[in-house]
Enzyme design. Structure first.
Site, PDB file in Angstrom:
ATOM      1  N   GLY A 161      55.198  71.864 -10.690  1.00 31.71           N
ATOM      2  CA  GLY A 161      56.224  70.862 -10.202  1.00 31.71           C
ATOM      3  C   GLY A 161      55.714  69.379 -11.049  1.00 31.71           C
ATOM      4  O   GLY A 161      56.508  68.651 -11.030  1.00 31.71           O
ATOM      5  N   HIS A 162      54.003  69.418 -10.474  1.00 31.54           N
ATOM      6  CA  HIS A 162      53.355  67.946 -10.886  1.00 31.54           C
ATOM      7  C   HIS A 162      54.162  67.451 -12.442  1.00 31.54           C
ATOM      8  O   HIS A 162      54.636  66.849 -13.298  1.00 31.54           O
ATOM      9  CB  HIS A 162      52.589  68.170 -10.828  1.00 31.54           C
ATOM     10  N   LEU A 189      46.754  70.624 -10.502  1.00 31.26           N
ATOM     11  CA  LEU A 189      48.126  70.420 -11.129  1.00 31.26           C
ATOM     12  C   LEU A 189      49.071  71.495 -10.712  1.00 31.26           C
ATOM     13  O   LEU A 189      48.845  72.865 -11.504  1.00 31.26           O
ATOM     14  CB  LEU A 189      48.542  69.602 -12.790  1.00 31.26           C
ATOM     15  N   HIS A 190      50.446  71.941 -10.717  1.00 30.12           N
ATOM     16  CA  HIS A 190      51.059  72.712 -11.234  1.00 30.12           C
ATOM     17  C   HIS A 190      52.342  72.365 -11.823  1.00 30.12           C
ATOM     18  O   HIS A 190      52.833  71.633 -11.934  1.00 30.12           O
ATOM     19  CB  HIS A 190      51.696  74.097  -9.335  1.00 30.12           C
TER      20      HIS A 190
END
Ligand code: AMP
Length: 281
Positions: free
Chosen positions: A36-37, A33-34
């Site tokens: 954006g997520h 996850l980054h």
């Protein structure tokens, strides 16, 4: 945050939410996850009582075995990040839980034109896999609202089509692409880039911006040829640089200057395939 691995337990919760008339937002992911997520999670939280995130690296949507094997997994930090955002449920199913009858000879979805172009053309079977996993996840989570990234522009259209096929009332909310400071679209695959590749990778968003800035000045053909050549000179293996109708993804060669267009690029930097897109007018 409650971590759930089985369909049965998940359904206990979704049934409870239904009885309480609570709205459920769903953010499906493949993990690593980054931000954006996390932006999708945040939008879901603003619009729903309950937010469910799933992490599942779906084997059926990988047309390339190596890409599947090398897909980054960072489950411990993913859980930490989701805990911090206050996500209500993390659904973390196994392959067997989602595909009890195995991952071959699965159902076929009639996606028509959408499956013949761009990602559909260069990743045969990919969107069938996306539909196979989304059908299962949506039936298990039963959300009211579904949050997906415009980073995967064509995927949003495919899922919209899937919802039509399913005659579903679930509302799809395409959400804007989050970028790094230098313009690179955030992606789990960016983790696989070495330092040099990471620097080069910004060329994709630079190309999209070039197209955007010159769309009224040059022919579409020239723009596409120039940007393809620039990417190739920098070491990219380009699958496509394309301009399409933003509403239906019909590829546009001859533009009337009015129609809303999206520019889309897919290119490899060595082993890592990157995609990005931008609305250009
Ligand atoms: P993935 O884990 O790559 O399957 O992505 C899960 C969801 O996050 C998909 O709906 C993606 O389109 C979305 N997503 C991926 N990257 C970004 C980004 N940079 N900004 C916003 N959403 C994104």
């Amino acid at each position: 945050m409650i971590i759930i691995r089985s369909k049965k337990t998940l359904q206990k919760y979704t049934n409870k939410y239904k009885k309480q008339s609570l709205s459920v937002g769903f953010v499906p992911t493949m993990g690593a996850l980054h931000n954006g997520h996390l932006s999708l999670i945040s939008t879901s939280q603003q619009q729903n009582n309950i937010t469910v995130c799933s992490i599942f690296v779906n084997p059926t949507q990988f047309n390339n075995k190596k890409d599947f094997e090398k897909y980054p997994t960072t489950i411990d930090t993913d859980i930490e990040k989701l805990e911090k955002t206050g996500t209500d449920i993390l659904f973390l199913p196994s392959v067997v839980e989602l595909y009890p009858n195995g991952v071959t000879n699965l159902e076929y979805y009639e996606l028509g034109y959408l499956e013949t172009i761009l990602e559909g053309k260069y990743r045969p079977g990919h969107f069938q896999g996306v539909c196979q996993v989304m059908y299962r996840l949506l039936n298990m989570v039963q959300p009211h609202n579904l949050y997906m990234g415009q980073k995967d522009y064509q995927q949003c259209m495919v899922v919209k089509k899937l919802l039509e096929i399913m005659q579903s009332n679930i509302q799809l909310h395409p959400c804007p692409t989050l970028r790094e400071n230098d313009g690179l679209a955030m992606s789990s695959r960016n983790m696989r880039l070495n330092v040099n590749e990471r620097k080069l990778a910004t060329a994709i968003s630079t190309s999209l911006n070039n197209i955007k800035n010159n769309i009224k000045k040059e022919s579409l053909q020239n723009l596409i040829e120039n940007e393809t050549a620039i990417l190739q000179q920098q070491g990219f293996m380009v699958d496509y640089v394309a301009l399409a109708n933003a509403n239906d993804l019909k590829i546009i060669d001859d533009w009337d200057g009015e129609l809303k267009l999206v520019a889309l690029i897919a290119a490899y930097l060595n082993e890592v395939r990157l995609i990005d897109n931008m609305l250009v007018n």
